[in-house]
Write an enzyme that holds these catalytic residues in place. Structure first.
Site, mmCIF file in Angstrom:
data_model
loop_
_atom_site.group_PDB
_atom_site.id
_atom_site.type_symbol
_atom_site.label_atom_id
_atom_site.label_comp_id
_atom_site.label_asym_id
_atom_site.label_seq_id
_atom_site.Cartn_x
_atom_site.Cartn_y
_atom_site.Cartn_z
ATOM 1 N N ASN A 1 0.858 -1.189 0.000
ATOM 2 C CA ASN A 1 0.000 0.000 0.000
ATOM 3 C C ASN A 1 0.887 1.229 0.000
ATOM 4 O O ASN A 1 1.995 1.210 0.540
ATOM 5 C CB ASN A 1 -0.898 0.020 1.241
ATOM 6 C CG ASN A 1 -1.804 1.249 1.285
ATOM 7 O OD1 ASN A 1 -2.447 1.591 0.302
ATOM 8 N ND2 ASN A 1 -1.838 1.913 2.432
ATOM 9 N N HIS B 1 0.888 5.151 1.290
ATOM 10 C CA HIS B 1 0.182 6.012 2.238
ATOM 11 C C HIS B 1 0.875 7.375 2.243
ATOM 12 O O HIS B 1 2.111 7.431 2.347
ATOM 13 C CB HIS B 1 0.223 5.385 3.641
ATOM 14 C CG HIS B 1 -0.456 6.192 4.684
ATOM 15 N ND1 HIS B 1 -1.823 6.267 4.781
ATOM 16 C CD2 HIS B 1 0.044 6.979 5.662
ATOM 17 C CE1 HIS B 1 -2.144 7.069 5.791
ATOM 18 N NE2 HIS B 1 -1.040 7.517 6.342
ATOM 19 N N SER C 1 4.855 6.807 2.110
ATOM 20 C CA SER C 1 5.464 5.522 2.479
ATOM 21 C C SER C 1 4.791 4.393 1.706
ATOM 22 O O SER C 1 3.563 4.416 1.529
ATOM 23 C CB SER C 1 5.265 5.253 3.981
ATOM 24 O OG SER C 1 5.733 6.332 4.764
ATOM 25 N N ASP D 1 -2.347 0.769 8.003
ATOM 26 C CA ASP D 1 -1.162 1.604 7.755
ATOM 27 C C ASP D 1 -0.020 1.283 8.713
ATOM 28 O O ASP D 1 0.691 2.171 9.191
ATOM 29 C CB ASP D 1 -1.535 3.098 7.885
ATOM 30 C CG ASP D 1 -2.599 3.505 6.890
ATOM 31 O OD1 ASP D 1 -3.381 4.428 7.197
ATOM 32 O OD2 ASP D 1 -2.663 2.878 5.812
HETATM 33 C C1 GRF Z 1 -2.777 9.286 -3.065
HETATM 34 O O1 GRF Z 1 -2.410 10.422 -2.313
HETATM 35 C C2 GRF Z 1 -2.366 8.046 -2.307
HETATM 36 O O2 GRF Z 1 -1.259 8.271 -1.456
HETATM 37 C C3 GRF Z 1 -3.573 7.749 -1.482
HETATM 38 O O3 GRF Z 1 -4.657 8.014 -2.357
HETATM 39 C C4 GRF Z 1 -4.319 9.203 -3.121
HETATM 40 C C5 GRF Z 1 -4.893 9.125 -4.531
HETATM 41 O O4 GRF Z 1 -4.200 8.154 -5.223
HETATM 42 N N1 GRF Z 1 -3.556 6.387 -1.004
HETATM 43 P P1 GRF Z 1 -4.468 7.868 -6.813
HETATM 44 O O5 GRF Z 1 -4.272 9.147 -7.575
HETATM 45 O O6 GRF Z 1 -5.912 7.389 -6.924
HETATM 46 O O7 GRF Z 1 -3.456 6.832 -7.139
#
Ligand code: GRF
Length: 198
Positions: A108, A110, A137, A146
């Site tokens: 994942n 985060h 991370s 997380d």
């Molecule tokens: C990102 O900031 C990621 O860190 C979090 O979700 C947000 C959107 O991600 N988990 P994405 O553009 O859908 O990949």
């Protein structure tokens, strides 16, 4: 043997695109499925344009029945047979049953320097704390949210005039560098943490 990767999304899927595009070259893994809990997620159209099989399981009809949603998720994954699952902007919390079933094979990303700021509103919380740096991370997913072993981090400086929006905008490109770098190593069996600095 090339590792099969399923990518789970909920929204725009920018991290999914970064992972998929990095896997187009010489790489120990390739994407076999992009799955969303939201049938309207913009990332599904992006995955189709990248010729990656997609699937959507709307979580809303399941209500509080997390196990029911995960049964449907498990069925879809058993068809795709991934070696690795990448959560990429996937906003559903997975039960300990699911994380145990896929132990050691789920990553994942985060948007914080874990173990700081687990959960939501990470950018706001870093600003409210007066932190001088922020980051993202990539970690192995375990039963606790997380909390799994960290496989990579990217750091950015927090500027005096930063807002949650400017931090998000500066951090996202770092996510798009970090996650592919971690997946490339992880798929090759290398768990040496990746560290990036903006
Ligand atoms: C990102 O900031 C990621 O860190 C979090 O979700 C947000 C959107 O991600 N988990 P994405 O553009 O859908 O990949």
């Amino acid at each position: 043997m090339t590792k099969r990767v399923a990518i789970l999304i909920s929204g725009g899927g920018s991290n999914m695109v970064a992972l998929a595009e990095d896997m187009r070259g010489d790489h120990p893994a390739r994407p076999v499925l992009v799955l969303s809990n939201d049938p309207a997620a913009g990332g599904l159209a992006k995955a189709r344009r990248l010729h990656i099989p997609t699937h959507a399981i709307d979580h809303k009809p399941y209500g509080k029945d997390r196990a029911g949603f995960e049964d449907a998720l498990q069925n879809a994954l058993e068809l795709a047979k991934p070696d690795i699952i990448c959560l990429a902007g996937f906003m559903r919390i997975l039960t300990p049953d699911f994380t145990a079933k896929w132990a050691g094979r789920v990553l994942n990303i985060h948007p914080s320097l874990l173990p700081k700021y687990k959960g939501l509103r990470t950018h706001q919380r870093a600003l409210e704390a007066g932190d001088s740096e922020h980051g993202c991370s990539v970690h192995e997913v375990t039963a606790e949210l997380d909390d799994g072993p960290i496989l990579g981090q990217a750091r950015i400086a927090i500027r005096p005039d930063d807002t949650a929006e400017t931090l998000t905008a500066r951090l996202l490109p770092m996510e798009h560098q970090l996650y592919p770098a971690v997946l490339r190593r992880f798929a090759a069996g290398d768990r040496t943490p990746v560290t990036l600095q903006a």
